[in-house]
Design an enzyme around this catalytic site. Structure first.
Site, short mmCIF file in Angstrom:
data_model
loop_
_atom_site.label_atom_id
_atom_site.label_comp_id
_atom_site.label_asym_id
_atom_site.label_seq_id
_atom_site.Cartn_x
_atom_site.Cartn_y
_atom_site.Cartn_z
N HIS A 48 0.82 -1.22 0.00
CA HIS A 48 0.00 0.00 0.00
C HIS A 48 0.85 1.27 0.00
O HIS A 48 0.36 2.35 -0.34
CB HIS A 48 -0.99 0.00 1.18
CG HIS A 48 -0.39 0.30 2.51
ND1 HIS A 48 -0.08 -0.69 3.42
CD2 HIS A 48 -0.05 1.46 3.10
CE1 HIS A 48 0.40 -0.15 4.52
NE2 HIS A 48 0.44 1.17 4.35
N ASP A 59 0.15 -7.53 1.43
CA ASP A 59 0.59 -6.14 1.62
C ASP A 59 2.12 -6.05 1.58
O ASP A 59 2.73 -5.36 2.38
CB ASP A 59 0.06 -5.58 2.93
CG ASP A 59 0.15 -4.05 2.96
OD1 ASP A 59 0.25 -3.43 1.88
OD2 ASP A 59 0.14 -3.47 4.06
N SER A 114 4.76 2.64 7.94
CA SER A 114 4.37 1.45 7.19
C SER A 114 5.52 0.95 6.31
O SER A 114 6.13 1.73 5.58
CB SER A 114 3.16 1.75 6.30
OG SER A 114 2.02 1.99 7.07
#
Length: 384
Positions: free
Chosen positions: A115, A145, A232
């Site tokens: 993402h 992911d 992230s």
């Protein structure tokens, strides 16, 4: 004369008794003085030496712990970079974190979240020395992911050591290195503990179609180390300096604090070879379109009626011919409630149980049709 002798003997006896008493008193006095002296010496010693370890007391050396943390940070810090997604005019659209997990003679290879670089064309990395490096996306996968990028090996400052989350216990100290809020805060280190393992978290992506919207369950590590936007894709690291996870999610709620999640590193490493080659990760399929039984609006929209006695499961809106589901006898309108005996309540749980298996495996499906429970076996196929 006899009386005189008896008197003398009695007098001597009394003297002996007095002498014994006096000797005993002196001995007791010596013991008391010795005891007081010993207590006094112990008190003086304890004042001058306060770090006395008593029996059954466990002490820790804070200096050793701090040194361990410093060494662990040094082992991974320069492998971490801020990832920036750039627009055509060179402005920054979004940012995240990644880390170098391998290199060869030409390239350094970077792991991050899918993402972070979703839809990106131009990506650059800001290194710990503030230099920038061009990054090329090799492959990414929405379900896990994960994304793998590469850069010129001359820009690699350090390669992170890959560990395993299986050997890290709940309560062990962990830390993150990342870029919360972008490159201005690149290299931020936050510390916490491993709060939980094998957590099943449901995530979803928005979609206008009830049949094509992405919702799935991922197995993650839980930590209370601060994870902010921009973290992230960064590493979750143990005190040995080994990466045990990839920071991916944070539970956002006004009543919740300190619940971040990371993909176990061993799960990620299962896919890096495929992603490095730019290939799509193949997962088993059964050839169906499904809906949650609780999605009343979608069921009404598709004209599907469900027996009120069935409270949970997923309904087969469409069973495609030539695939395992149709080969196993499943039909439109059937309701799947279990896979291999494990309850299925949502589409996410259906995918989670299905993706535990490899292409070619056989699974047992429990389903309802016309209010009657039945079972069938499906041999899993791959995407054509």
């Amino acid at each position: 004369m006899k009386d005189k002798i008896e008197f003398i003997e009695a007098e001597n006896l009394n003297k002996n008794r007095d002498n014994k008493f006096n000797n005993g008193l002196k001995f007791a006095l010596i013991i008391l003085i010795t005891f007081c002296l010993g207590v006094g010496l112990m008190y003086v010693y304890s004042i001058n030496n306060p770090k006395v370890i008593t029996k059954n007391r466990v002490t820790s050396n804070t200096k050793v712990t701090e040194e361990a943390m410093e060494d662990a940070i040094d082992k991974v810090f320069d492998a971490v970079l801020c990832i920036e997604v750039m627009s055509d005019d060179g402005s920054i659209i979004s940012s995240g974190t990644g880390f170098v997990y391998a290199k060869d003679d030409k390239y350094g290879y970077v792991l991050t979240n899918a993402h972070v670089v979703s839809g990106a064309k131009n990506v650059q990395g800001v290194l710990s020395n503030n230099n920038t490096a061009e990054l090329t996306i090799l492959g990414s996968d929405t379900y896990t992911d994960l994304a793998v990028l590469r850069m010129d090996v001359k820009n690699v400052l350090q390669v992170a050591s890959i560990g395993t989350s299986q050997n890290t216990k709940v309560g062990n100290t962990v830390f993150t290195v990342g870029s919360p809020m972008g490159s201005s805060y690149a290299g931020t280190v936050t510390k916490g503990i491993l709060s939980g393992k094998d957590r099943l978290i449901e995530t979803s992506s928005s979609s206008t179609s009830a049949l094509t919207g992405e919702s799935y369950i991922v197995k993650v590590l839980q930590t209370d180390a601060a994870i902010s936007p921009g973290n992230s894709g960064g590493p979750l690291v143990n005190l040995a300096g080994d990466v045990i996870g990839i920071n991916s999610l944070k539970l956002v709620d006004e009543q919740v604090e300190g619940m971040g999640f990371a993909i176990p590193i061993e799960d990620a490493m299962n896919y890096v070879d495929v992603l490095e080659q730019g290939k799509t990760i193949e997962r088993p399929i059964v050839g169906v379109q499904i809906l949650d039984l609780t999605n009343k609006y979608a069921l009404y929209r598709y004209g599907i009626n469900v027996d009120s006695s069935i409270k949970a499961g997923v309904i087969l809106v469409k069973v495609n011919s030539g695939y395992p589901a149709s080969d196993g006898g499943l039909k439109d309108g059937d309701i799947i409630t279990k896979i291999d005996g494990n309850d299925i309540k949502t589409v996410s749980e259906f995918k989670y149980e299905l993706y535990k298996h490899n292409i070619g495996d056989t699974i047992e499906v429990t389903y309802y049709r016309n209010g009657k429970e039945s079972k069938t076996k499906l041999k899993l196929d791959k995407t054509s």
